[in-house]
Design a protein around this motif. Sequence first.
Motif, PDB file in Angstrom:
ATOM      1  N   UNK A   1       0.849  -1.194   0.000  1.00  0.00           N
ATOM      2  CA  UNK A   1       0.000   0.000   0.000  1.00  0.00           C
ATOM      3  C   UNK A   1       0.886   1.245   0.000  1.00  0.00           C
ATOM      4  N   UNK A   2       0.339   2.311  -0.575  1.00  0.00           N
ATOM      5  CA  UNK A   2       1.028   3.593  -0.490  1.00  0.00           C
ATOM      6  C   UNK A   2       0.642   4.260   0.827  1.00  0.00           C
ATOM      7  N   UNK A   3       1.419   5.272   1.200  1.00  0.00           N
ATOM      8  CA  UNK A   3       1.104   5.998   2.430  1.00  0.00           C
ATOM      9  C   UNK A   3      -0.298   6.601   2.358  1.00  0.00           C
ATOM     10  N   UNK A   4      -0.645   7.167   1.218  1.00  0.00           N
ATOM     11  CA  UNK A   4      -1.971   7.767   1.064  1.00  0.00           C
ATOM     12  C   UNK A   4      -3.065   6.734   1.252  1.00  0.00           C
ATOM     13  N   UNK A   5      -2.877   5.552   0.693  1.00  0.00           N
ATOM     14  CA  UNK A   5      -3.884   4.495   0.821  1.00  0.00           C
ATOM     15  C   UNK A   5      -4.072   4.096   2.282  1.00  0.00           C
ATOM     16  N   UNK A   6      -2.976   3.996   3.029  1.00  0.00           N
ATOM     17  CA  UNK A   6      -3.073   3.616   4.446  1.00  0.00           C
ATOM     18  C   UNK A   6      -3.756   4.721   5.240  1.00  0.00           C
ATOM     19  N   UNK A   7      -3.439   5.968   4.936  1.00  0.00           N
ATOM     20  CA  UNK A   7      -4.090   7.089   5.635  1.00  0.00           C
ATOM     21  C   UNK A   7      -5.598   7.081   5.389  1.00  0.00           C
ATOM     22  N   UNK A   8      -5.997   6.869   4.143  1.00  0.00           N
ATOM     23  CA  UNK A   8      -7.422   6.820   3.814  1.00  0.00           C
ATOM     24  C   UNK A   8      -8.093   5.658   4.539  1.00  0.00           C
ATOM     25  N   UNK A   9      -7.413   4.524   4.571  1.00  0.00           N
ATOM     26  CA  UNK A   9      -7.951   3.343   5.260  1.00  0.00           C
ATOM     27  C   UNK A   9      -8.160   3.625   6.744  1.00  0.00           C
ATOM     28  N   UNK A  10      -7.158   4.193   7.399  1.00  0.00           N
ATOM     29  CA  UNK A  10      -7.259   4.459   8.838  1.00  0.00           C
ATOM     30  C   UNK A  10      -8.309   5.517   9.136  1.00  0.00           C
ATOM     31  N   UNK A  11      -8.422   6.502   8.265  1.00  0.00           N
ATOM     32  CA  UNK A  11      -9.471   7.520   8.442  1.00  0.00           C
ATOM     33  C   UNK A  11     -10.845   6.870   8.373  1.00  0.00           C
ATOM     34  N   UNK A  12     -11.007   5.924   7.441  1.00  0.00           N
ATOM     35  CA  UNK A  12     -12.270   5.204   7.326  1.00  0.00           C
ATOM     36  C   UNK A  12     -12.581   4.366   8.546  1.00  0.00           C
ATOM     37  N   UNK A  13     -11.535   3.974   9.280  1.00  0.00           N
ATOM     38  CA  UNK A  13     -11.716   3.198  10.515  1.00  0.00           C
ATOM     39  C   UNK A  13     -11.835   4.114  11.735  1.00  0.00           C
ATOM     40  N   UNK A  14     -11.918   5.428  11.476  1.00  0.00           N
ATOM     41  CA  UNK A  14     -12.109   6.444  12.524  1.00  0.00           C
ATOM     42  C   UNK A  14     -10.965   6.492  13.522  1.00  0.00           C
ATOM     43  N   UNK A  15      -9.759   6.256  13.022  1.00  0.00           N
ATOM     44  CA  UNK A  15      -8.572   6.402  13.863  1.00  0.00           C
ATOM     45  C   UNK A  15      -8.222   7.891  13.913  1.00  0.00           C
ATOM     46  N   UNK A  16      -7.953   8.398  15.121  1.00  0.00           N
ATOM     47  CA  UNK A  16      -7.661   9.820  15.295  1.00  0.00           C
ATOM     48  C   UNK A  16      -6.416  10.221  14.517  1.00  0.00           C
ATOM     49  N   UNK A  17      -6.419  11.454  13.989  1.00  0.00           N
ATOM     50  CA  UNK A  17      -5.314  11.921  13.140  1.00  0.00           C
ATOM     51  C   UNK A  17      -3.950  11.822  13.825  1.00  0.00           C
ATOM     52  N   UNK A  18      -3.813  12.233  15.091  1.00  0.00           N
ATOM     53  CA  UNK A  18      -2.497  12.093  15.744  1.00  0.00           C
ATOM     54  C   UNK A  18      -2.011  10.643  15.769  1.00  0.00           C
ATOM     55  N   UNK A  19      -2.957   9.716  15.971  1.00  0.00           N
ATOM     56  CA  UNK A  19      -2.594   8.300  15.968  1.00  0.00           C
ATOM     57  C   UNK A  19      -2.213   7.847  14.556  1.00  0.00           C
ATOM     58  N   UNK A  20      -2.920   8.364  13.554  1.00  0.00           N
ATOM     59  CA  UNK A  20      -2.604   8.013  12.169  1.00  0.00           C
ATOM     60  C   UNK A  20      -1.172   8.425  11.846  1.00  0.00           C
ATOM     61  N   UNK A  21      -0.815   9.637  12.216  1.00  0.00           N
ATOM     62  CA  UNK A  21       0.552  10.118  11.950  1.00  0.00           C
ATOM     63  C   UNK A  21       1.585   9.239  12.640  1.00  0.00           C
ATOM     64  N   UNK A  22       1.306   8.877  13.884  1.00  0.00           N
ATOM     65  CA  UNK A  22       2.245   8.040  14.635  1.00  0.00           C
ATOM     66  C   UNK A  22       2.337   6.643  14.025  1.00  0.00           C
ATOM     67  N   UNK A  23       1.206   6.128  13.576  1.00  0.00           N
ATOM     68  CA  UNK A  23       1.181   4.793  12.951  1.00  0.00           C
ATOM     69  C   UNK A  23       1.984   4.801  11.658  1.00  0.00           C
ATOM     70  N   UNK A  24       1.789   5.836  10.858  1.00  0.00           N
ATOM     71  CA  UNK A  24       2.523   5.945   9.593  1.00  0.00           C
ATOM     72  C   UNK A  24       4.029   5.976   9.863  1.00  0.00           C
ATOM     73  N   UNK A  25       4.438   6.759  10.859  1.00  0.00           N
ATOM     74  CA  UNK A  25       5.859   6.841  11.200  1.00  0.00           C
ATOM     75  C   UNK A  25       6.405   5.475  11.616  1.00  0.00           C
ATOM     76  N   UNK A  26       5.618   4.760  12.405  1.00  0.00           N
ATOM     77  CA  UNK A  26       6.065   3.444  12.878  1.00  0.00           C
ATOM     78  C   UNK A  26       6.161   2.446  11.724  1.00  0.00           C
ATOM     79  N   UNK A  27       5.207   2.484  10.823  1.00  0.00           N
ATOM     80  CA  UNK A  27       5.231   1.580   9.674  1.00  0.00           C
ATOM     81  C   UNK A  27       6.447   1.853   8.785  1.00  0.00           C
TER      82      UNK A  27
END
Length: 264
Positions: A72-98
């Motif tokens: 997956x691209x970073x954009x695809x993962x961000x869209x996926x997590x947003x759809x799962x209602x993951x908070x934006x700060x957590x999304x950023x942290x998750x992306x960094x960890x991945x």
Amino acid sequence: MKITSVRKGKGAFYIVHFDNKDRVRVSEDLLVSYRLFKDRELTDDEFIEIKRKAGFDIGFQLAMNHISYQLRSEKEVRIFLKGKEVALPDVDAIIDRLKELQVLDDDNYAKSYVRTKMRLNDKGPQVIKRELIGKGISADKIEQALDLYLPEIQEELALHAAEKVIRQTHGKSHRELLDKIRQNLFQKGFSNDIIQSIMDQLDLEVDQEDEWEALTKEGTKQMRRLNNKDQRTKVTKIKQKLFQKGFSSDMIQKFIDEEVSDGE
């Protein structure tokens, strides 16, 4: 604060209920690491920390599962997590960890995407470029990935696409066939240079019998369609239509003379 119940949720997640009527969705890892079992007492600080970590932990598990099926691209993962209602700060942290774990890498994604497209279909570089832009890949990464799409590979796939058009095209004029091949290759994303190279390789010549057969078929169709028109209008419109279809003026006139009484 006391845990009143722990219930199995969907997938590898659990719902922890507290005596203050609050509840927290946690992963199995978080459940075990914090020993979250019924009747356990937690301090306010522990409760806050668990809630904070739960959002990241769940989002991370969801993202890892999402990536496990395919790159997956970073954009695809961000869209996926947003759809799962993951908070934006957590999304950023998750992306960094991945990214730290090297399971999310747009450079690798782009190159893999180009290799797959070259192997499985006949899309040209420009179409692939537009698709990668839509997936959020940066311009420099796209250009690096497209370097894999060598000119000789482009020519091979473009030639295959052109030959497919020829096999599937019947009853067209020679000029219309050539236009159809060019249009098809352009829509698939090949450059003008590659298209011209393919046209030169095909070296298609006009088959006069096939050309006449195609003209007669189209002309007869137009005659039926214009049957209720006066003769002058019929002749004019048939000539216009056949010319638009790419037939030569001499052949068109021959058809008019032999098949249509001009009435003049």
